[in-house]
Design a protein around this motif. Sequence first.
Motif: not given
Length: 224
Positions: A16-19, A21-26, A111-115, A138-140, A180-190
Amino acid sequence: MNSKLDPVQGIGIFGGTFDPVHFGHLRAAQEAREILALDDFRLMPAGTPPHRSKTMASAEHRLAMLQLAVSNYPGFRIDDREVRRKGNSYMVDTLAQIRAEEGDSVLVLIIGQDAANHLDSWHQWRRIFDLAHIAIMRRPNSSYSWSGELREQMQKRLAPGPQQLEGQAAGKVIPLEITQLAISSTGIRHQLGSGRSPRFLLPDEVIAYIQKNNLYQDAAGEVV
Ligand code: ATP
């Protein structure tokens, strides 16, 4: 329940890019590790592609955050070869390198479903099946959307569970049901870019690192 399987000699690669890293990854990594029951589970941060946006963190920062996140958890190992490699870093090259090091061991790319949905845009994607199994989490907000040859390949290779991997080094596709944890690095960066707190979405040590190094401050207007 698969979590009681004896550990299989094999390697799991959670890239992953881990950009950041968050609890969704972990949490996903923890569950994938238990379900697949592999004795070697690696988190693999991607190197920095040339077109990376300026709101993102450098490979060194992303690696440092990952180290902080898993330093107290001996079941996870970080494989930093993509960060250390100069030039473009393609997963197919990474897997070929690990395959050369590990011989006929079971190798699973997680990998996640999105990837997984755009796997056919990856460099030499067909070769990945020769080198590794692919476990898809599977990913939300993401569902199966495969067409054409990718769909054929996925269907043909589908294995109902990790037991089917035993004795086979590569080539299967295994769906992983994880929390299913709807956490993303994009959301965190925002959130960080707009001055809000991402607390409870990622480890406190990582938040402290982000603050100390002033990361993601311009990410509010990032194009998603
Ligand atoms: P971004 O929002 O920047 O795209 P991301 O949160 O998707 O980042 P990545 O580092 O791109 O994180 O993800 C690495 C891998 O982890 C990918 O295969 C991705 O599908 C998976 N993943 C990320 N977040 C989750 C999550 N919340 N649950 C399950 N899998 C996840």
